[in-house]
Design a protein around this motif. Structure first.
Motif, PDB file in Angstrom:
ATOM      1  N   GLU A  37      50.819  49.163 -54.489  1.00 11.99           N
ATOM      2  CA  GLU A  37      49.999  50.192 -54.634  1.00 11.99           C
ATOM      3  C   GLU A  37      49.979  50.742 -53.520  1.00 11.99           C
ATOM      4  O   GLU A  37      50.141  51.318 -52.900  1.00 11.99           O
ATOM      5  CB  GLU A  37      48.097  49.537 -55.190  1.00 11.99           C
ATOM      6  CG  GLU A  37      47.893  48.640 -56.334  1.00 11.99           C
ATOM      7  CD  GLU A  37      46.383  48.275 -55.789  1.00 11.99           C
ATOM      8  OE1 GLU A  37      45.640  48.579 -56.635  1.00 11.99           O
ATOM      9  OE2 GLU A  37      46.330  47.519 -54.215  1.00 11.99           O
ATOM     10  N   THR A  58      47.018  54.267 -62.925  1.00 13.43           N
ATOM     11  CA  THR A  58      46.048  54.201 -62.792  1.00 13.43           C
ATOM     12  C   THR A  58      44.904  56.348 -63.136  1.00 13.43           C
ATOM     13  O   THR A  58      43.340  55.916 -63.879  1.00 13.43           O
ATOM     14  CB  THR A  58      44.877  53.626 -62.412  1.00 13.43           C
ATOM     15  OG1 THR A  58      45.569  53.761 -61.301  1.00 13.43           O
ATOM     16  CG2 THR A  58      45.945  51.652 -62.582  1.00 13.43           C
ATOM     17  N   SER A 151      45.778  44.590 -62.777  1.00 14.37           N
ATOM     18  CA  SER A 151      43.953  44.688 -62.397  1.00 14.37           C
ATOM     19  C   SER A 151      43.361  43.341 -62.661  1.00 14.37           C
ATOM     20  O   SER A 151      43.810  43.199 -63.675  1.00 14.37           O
ATOM     21  CB  SER A 151      43.441  46.012 -62.994  1.00 14.37           C
ATOM     22  OG  SER A 151      43.598  46.141 -63.925  1.00 14.37           O
ATOM     23  N   THR A 163      44.318  40.545 -58.480  1.00 12.25           N
ATOM     24  CA  THR A 163      45.578  42.073 -58.237  1.00 12.25           C
ATOM     25  C   THR A 163      46.655  41.696 -57.515  1.00 12.25           C
ATOM     26  O   THR A 163      46.348  41.122 -56.653  1.00 12.25           O
ATOM     27  CB  THR A 163      44.202  43.485 -58.081  1.00 12.25           C
ATOM     28  OG1 THR A 163      43.177  43.324 -58.703  1.00 12.25           O
ATOM     29  CG2 THR A 163      45.345  44.996 -57.819  1.00 12.25           C
TER      30      THR A 163
END
Length: 191
Positions: A37, A58, A151, A163
């Motif tokens: 991420e 996102t 997610s 995740t």
């Protein structure tokens, strides 16, 4: 054979104003190097090297070589700079030896896997599921599948994955899964 890589986000690093957490996958697959991420709350610029990155934004927007990156798109970038003006969050998968494909806008169908990319190198299926929804995926002969949770949490062939966890299926013909959280998102990468 099934191999599991559990994500460990205890080691969050900061570079170029981005907060970055990732898990190495090099021992799992010859096509996936890393999942992770990226997050920033300010204008930032980051170089994406050396391989291709599949970005799944996102929140917020960013640009790579004048290509707008926004939620509900899949973008494959290589050897480019990621630039943001404000808040930006994305999940990414670092891919190895994947040719560029056209950016894809995601047309979500809740509780269903959808095919979003199909090339000679790779097939990507993406799905968003409500809690306790089940699904199955038939694996093409002589193909491997990496299951990556964007997610939420899933149970996949009797294994818990959350995740950024990666589950590699080799010589499997069927993958069954169940979402364990609301709006859990799953990517299946067939190589």
């Amino acid at each position: 054979m099934i191999k599991l890589l559990k994500a460990d986000f205890r080691q969050i690093t900061s570079a170029d104003s981005f907060f970055h957490a990732s898990a190495n996958c090099e021992n799992l697959s010859n096509k996936i190097c890393k999942v992770g991420e990226l997050f920033t709350q300010q204008a930032a610029r980051m170089e994406l090297l050396p391989e291709s990155y599949l970005l799944i934004p996102t929140a917020g927007t960013a640009r790579c070589d004048n290509v707008l990156i926004e939620p509900n798109t899949l973008v494959l970038v290589k050897d480019q700079f990621l630039e943001t003006q404000d808040l930006f969050h994305c999940f990414y998968i670092q891919l190895i030896n994947i040719n560029r494909f056209e950016n894809v806008r995601i047309a979500w169908e809740i509780n269903k896997l959808i095919s979003v990319v199909c090339t000679a190198d790779i097939h990507l299926h993406l799905g968003q599921f409500r809690g306790r929804e089940k699904g199955v995926f038939n694996v093409m002969p002589q193909r491997n599948v990496c299951c990556v949770v964007v997610s939420g949490a899933f149970e996949c062939n009797d294994r818990l994955i959350e995740t950024a966890d990666v589950l590699l299926f080799e010589d499997e013909t069927l993958i069954d899964f169940e979402a364990l959280s609301e709006f859990a998102t799953l990517i299946l990468i067939t190589t």
